[in-house]
Motif scaffolding. Structure first.
Motif, PDB file in Angstrom:
ATOM      1  N   ASN A 176     -16.450 -36.473  55.013  1.00  0.00           N
ATOM      2  CA  ASN A 176     -16.993 -35.511  54.054  1.00  0.00           C
ATOM      3  C   ASN A 176     -18.496 -35.378  54.274  1.00  0.00           C
ATOM      4  OD1 ASN A 176     -14.465 -35.318  52.198  1.00  0.00           O
ATOM      5  ND2 ASN A 176     -14.819 -37.515  52.421  1.00  0.00           N
ATOM      6  N   SER A 177     -19.102 -34.352  53.698  1.00  0.00           N
ATOM      7  CA  SER A 177     -20.536 -34.149  53.913  1.00  0.00           C
ATOM      8  C   SER A 177     -21.202 -33.548  52.680  1.00  0.00           C
ATOM      9  CB  SER A 177     -20.779 -33.242  55.120  1.00  0.00           C
ATOM     10  OG  SER A 177     -20.234 -31.954  54.905  1.00  0.00           O
ATOM     11  N   ALA A 178     -22.495 -33.896  52.513  1.00  0.00           N
ATOM     12  CA  ALA A 178     -23.276 -33.383  51.388  1.00  0.00           C
ATOM     13  C   ALA A 178     -24.621 -32.883  51.881  1.00  0.00           C
ATOM     14  CB  ALA A 178     -23.481 -34.473  50.340  1.00  0.00           C
ATOM     15  N   GLY A 179     -25.064 -31.765  51.319  1.00  0.00           N
ATOM     16  CA  GLY A 179     -26.394 -31.262  51.636  1.00  0.00           C
ATOM     17  C   GLY A 179     -27.483 -32.073  50.986  1.00  0.00           C
ATOM     18  N   GLY A 180     -27.118 -32.835  49.933  1.00  0.00           N
ATOM     19  CA  GLY A 180     -28.058 -33.721  49.255  1.00  0.00           C
ATOM     20  C   GLY A 180     -27.736 -35.172  49.555  1.00  0.00           C
ATOM     21  N   ASP A 181     -27.483 -35.952  48.496  1.00  0.00           N
ATOM     22  CA  ASP A 181     -27.220 -37.379  48.627  1.00  0.00           C
ATOM     23  C   ASP A 181     -25.721 -37.668  48.467  1.00  0.00           C
ATOM     24  OD1 ASP A 181     -29.971 -37.659  48.758  1.00  0.00           O
ATOM     25  OD2 ASP A 181     -30.188 -38.238  46.650  1.00  0.00           O
ATOM     26  N   GLY A 182     -25.284 -38.782  49.072  1.00  0.00           N
ATOM     27  CA  GLY A 182     -23.892 -39.208  48.901  1.00  0.00           C
ATOM     28  C   GLY A 182     -22.918 -38.385  49.711  1.00  0.00           C
ATOM     29  N   GLY A 183     -22.868 -38.613  51.014  1.00  0.00           N
ATOM     30  CA  GLY A 183     -21.947 -37.845  51.851  1.00  0.00           C
ATOM     31  C   GLY A 183     -20.504 -38.016  51.423  1.00  0.00           C
ATOM     32  N   GLY A 184     -20.145 -39.234  51.018  1.00  0.00           N
ATOM     33  CA  GLY A 184     -18.801 -39.473  50.496  1.00  0.00           C
ATOM     34  C   GLY A 184     -18.762 -39.400  48.985  1.00  0.00           C
ATOM     35  N   ASP A 200     -15.695 -44.029  55.046  1.00  0.00           N
ATOM     36  CA  ASP A 200     -16.035 -44.020  56.468  1.00  0.00           C
ATOM     37  C   ASP A 200     -16.340 -42.605  56.974  1.00  0.00           C
ATOM     38  OD1 ASP A 200     -15.323 -46.693  56.345  1.00  0.00           O
ATOM     39  OD2 ASP A 200     -13.437 -46.457  57.443  1.00  0.00           O
ATOM     40  N   GLN A 201     -17.289 -42.535  57.916  1.00  0.00           N
ATOM     41  CA  GLN A 201     -17.565 -41.316  58.686  1.00  0.00           C
ATOM     42  C   GLN A 201     -17.978 -40.137  57.800  1.00  0.00           C
ATOM     43  OE1 GLN A 201     -14.881 -40.635  62.177  1.00  0.00           O
ATOM     44  NE2 GLN A 201     -13.646 -42.268  61.246  1.00  0.00           N
ATOM     45  N   ASN A 202     -18.734 -40.428  56.763  1.00  0.00           N
ATOM     46  CA  ASN A 202     -19.291 -39.365  55.932  1.00  0.00           C
ATOM     47  C   ASN A 202     -20.749 -39.122  56.311  1.00  0.00           C
ATOM     48  OD1 ASN A 202     -16.952 -39.106  53.884  1.00  0.00           O
ATOM     49  ND2 ASN A 202     -17.383 -41.300  53.901  1.00  0.00           N
ATOM     50  N   ARG A 203     -21.283 -37.992  55.879  1.00  0.00           N
ATOM     51  CA  ARG A 203     -22.623 -37.599  56.316  1.00  0.00           C
ATOM     52  C   ARG A 203     -23.386 -36.946  55.173  1.00  0.00           C
ATOM     53  NH1 ARG A 203     -25.110 -33.091  58.999  1.00  0.00           N
ATOM     54  NH2 ARG A 203     -26.381 -33.714  60.799  1.00  0.00           N
ATOM     55  N   ALA A 204     -24.611 -37.415  54.932  1.00  0.00           N
ATOM     56  CA  ALA A 204     -25.481 -36.807  53.930  1.00  0.00           C
ATOM     57  C   ALA A 204     -26.775 -36.348  54.584  1.00  0.00           C
ATOM     58  CB  ALA A 204     -25.803 -37.802  52.822  1.00  0.00           C
ATOM     59  N   THR A 205     -27.240 -35.181  54.198  1.00  0.00           N
ATOM     60  CA  THR A 205     -28.534 -34.731  54.687  1.00  0.00           C
ATOM     61  C   THR A 205     -29.639 -35.581  54.083  1.00  0.00           C
ATOM     62  OG1 THR A 205     -27.730 -32.471  54.953  1.00  0.00           O
ATOM     63  CG2 THR A 205     -30.113 -32.755  54.815  1.00  0.00           C
ATOM     64  N   GLY A 206     -29.438 -36.050  52.844  1.00  0.00           N
ATOM     65  CA  GLY A 206     -30.412 -36.888  52.163  1.00  0.00           C
ATOM     66  C   GLY A 206     -30.090 -38.363  52.291  1.00  0.00           C
ATOM     67  N   ASN A 207     -29.934 -39.045  51.140  1.00  0.00           N
ATOM     68  CA  ASN A 207     -29.723 -40.490  51.102  1.00  0.00           C
ATOM     69  C   ASN A 207     -28.239 -40.839  50.910  1.00  0.00           C
ATOM     70  OD1 ASN A 207     -32.588 -40.942  51.129  1.00  0.00           O
ATOM     71  ND2 ASN A 207     -32.638 -40.545  48.927  1.00  0.00           N
ATOM     72  N   GLY A 208     -27.859 -42.019  51.393  1.00  0.00           N
ATOM     73  CA  GLY A 208     -26.515 -42.514  51.134  1.00  0.00           C
ATOM     74  C   GLY A 208     -25.448 -41.774  51.905  1.00  0.00           C
ATOM     75  N   GLY A 209     -25.342 -42.066  53.192  1.00  0.00           N
ATOM     76  CA  GLY A 209     -24.327 -41.382  53.989  1.00  0.00           C
ATOM     77  C   GLY A 209     -22.923 -41.598  53.461  1.00  0.00           C
ATOM     78  N   GLY A 237     -27.842 -45.557  55.312  1.00  0.00           N
ATOM     79  CA  GLY A 237     -26.785 -44.928  56.108  1.00  0.00           C
ATOM     80  C   GLY A 237     -25.410 -45.168  55.526  1.00  0.00           C
ATOM     81  N   GLY A 238     -25.152 -46.412  55.107  1.00  0.00           N
ATOM     82  CA  GLY A 238     -23.885 -46.712  54.458  1.00  0.00           C
ATOM     83  C   GLY A 238     -23.954 -46.530  52.962  1.00  0.00           C
ATOM     84  N   ILE A 239     -24.909 -47.239  52.325  1.00  0.00           N
ATOM     85  CA  ILE A 239     -25.051 -47.230  50.865  1.00  0.00           C
ATOM     86  C   ILE A 239     -26.519 -47.103  50.505  1.00  0.00           C
ATOM     87  CG2 ILE A 239     -24.703 -48.553  48.739  1.00  0.00           C
ATOM     88  CD1 ILE A 239     -22.439 -50.064  50.206  1.00  0.00           C
ATOM     89  N   ASP A 240     -26.829 -46.219  49.592  1.00  0.00           N
ATOM     90  CA  ASP A 240     -28.164 -46.126  48.993  1.00  0.00           C
ATOM     91  C   ASP A 240     -28.021 -46.495  47.524  1.00  0.00           C
ATOM     92  OD1 ASP A 240     -31.012 -45.386  48.966  1.00  0.00           O
ATOM     93  OD2 ASP A 240     -30.331 -43.790  47.627  1.00  0.00           O
TER      94      ASP A 240
END
Length: 400
Positions: A176-184, A200-209, A237-240
């Protein structure tokens, strides 16, 4: 908030969290008694409307069915359970011209959504929560559920929790992906519990992939994985963690941050017990970057990389306690300080631990620019080019 660690390494959290009592949905299938509903979007919508009108219920979804949506489902404001089976999914259509919308919203005075044995994919929110938005005081329970390929323009690529409770059991939040924080997952206050699950394998433009927690949120992870997530332009990258996080028997592996904390970035209170922080990468603090209150016990911080500044394993600017743990095989990029541990401010206390085979330009094991580093029955050896170095006073008890 306080952390109490006994001599034996046991940890107790004094948490200012008010528990929410789960509300169980009545057994009800609005359309067909105990039969599974038809494999059609209209049947799904009608079943949810029926459950809402009946003040709650359980809906049995068709197996081997894709419920493909062109608009959001009704808001869940009473206890509703959606139970799937092999091959059951609920997903937003990806056909050209389909509008942006999240799949579920849990709201109202008694919203409690349980998803059981199904996949939710392709949600696309122009705000927060690509798959699910959970409002304050409401609950989302995921049992054997996969949330995948959802996205949000704001926070929470899969799930955004605005002060409610989110519980994962034997579930997956991936890609999953987020333009802000918390990709998952993003939680602003409230509680997130990850049990025997994967983020796993999530992506955030900001903090907390993988997971981002702010505003005194409370996050627990037990017997789970937080792997291969990325915070592209931010920290964690994993947890913010900006609230309280308790990580037990969990692997945080192969995550990347453009800023600080490849595995975990902590500005709040963080407990890591019997866990592994391995092969994460960041500019500073490859494994963990801490400016808050941190306790690590019976864990491994291994083969992480700080590719710009320092602190390959641990970069500390707050209060960090490490007990019965191994910090080994971490490194920094050219010019970096503190292959194992970089203490830039505050205090790092290591007890009954090892700092070995780490590498940096200076302070292969430990580098202290400010604050204090205390070694209690801790071995610092076989680091390159030296075990300890300091900008100020030497690290007492460390040779070379």
């Amino acid at each position: 908030m306080r952390i109490v660690a006994s001599a034996g390494g046991a940890v107790a959290l004094a948490l200012a969290v008010v528990p929410m009592t789960p509300v169980q949905a009545a057994s009800l299938n609005p359309d067909n008694g105990n039969d599974r509903i038809a494999c059609s979007t209209s049947a799904l919508t009608n079943a949810i409307d029926g459950a809402l009108a009946a003040d709650g219920g359980t809906i049995e979804l068709a197996r081997d069915c894709r419920y493909v949506l062109t608009s959001a489902l009704p808001s869940i404001d009473v206890p509703v359970t959606l139970r799937g089976g092999k091959g059951t999914s609920i997903e937003r259509s990806v056909l050209a011209g389909t509008s942006q919308f999240r799949i579920f919203e849990v709201d109202g005075s008694a919203g409690f959504l349980t998803l059981d044995d199904l996949t939710v994919r392709n949600g696309d929110s122009p705000e927060n929560g690509g798959a699910v938005l959970v409002r304050s005081g409401r609950t989302l329970l995921l049992k054997s559920v996969t949330l995948t390929r959802n996205q949000a323009t704001g926070h929470g690529g899969a799930v955004a929790n605005e002060g409610g409770r989110v519980i994962l059991r034997d579930s997956r939040v991936e890609k999953n992906s987020a333009g802000g924080d918390g990709g998952g997952i993003h939680t602003s206050g409230g509680v997130v519990s990850v049990d025997s699950s994967a983020v796993d394998q999530n992506r955030a433009t900001g903090n907390g992939g993988g997971v981002a927690s702010s505003d005194d949120g409370y996050v627990t992870a037990t017997h789970s994985s937080v792997d291969k997530n990325e915070a592209v332009g931010g920290n964690g990258g994993g947890i913010d963690n900006g609230g309280t996080a308790d990580i037990q028997s969990t692997g945080v592996t192969g995550n990347r941050a453009g800023g600080d904390g490849g595995g975990i970035h902590n500005t709040g209170t963080l407990v890591v017990g019997r866990s592994s922080i391995i092969k994460n990468t960041a500019a500073n603090g490859g494994g963990i970057h801490n400016t808050g209150l941190l306790w690590i016990g019976r864990s491994v911080v291994k083969e992480n990389v700080a590719d710009a500044d320092g602190g390959g394993g641990l970069s500390n600017e707050g209060e960090a306690t490490v007990e019965s743990s191994d910090i080994t095989g971490n490194e920094t990029g050219a010019g970096g300080l503190g292959g194992g541990v970089l203490n830039s401010d505050g205090n790092t206390v290591l007890t009954d631990s090892t700092v070995t085979r780490n590498q940096a330009t200076d302070g292969g094991g430990i580098y202290k620019t400010a604050g204090a580093v205390t070694l209690n029955r801790t071995r610092v050896k076989d680091n390159v080019p030296n075990n300890c170095s300091s900008l100020t006073t030497p690290v007492a008890g460390c040779v070379g």
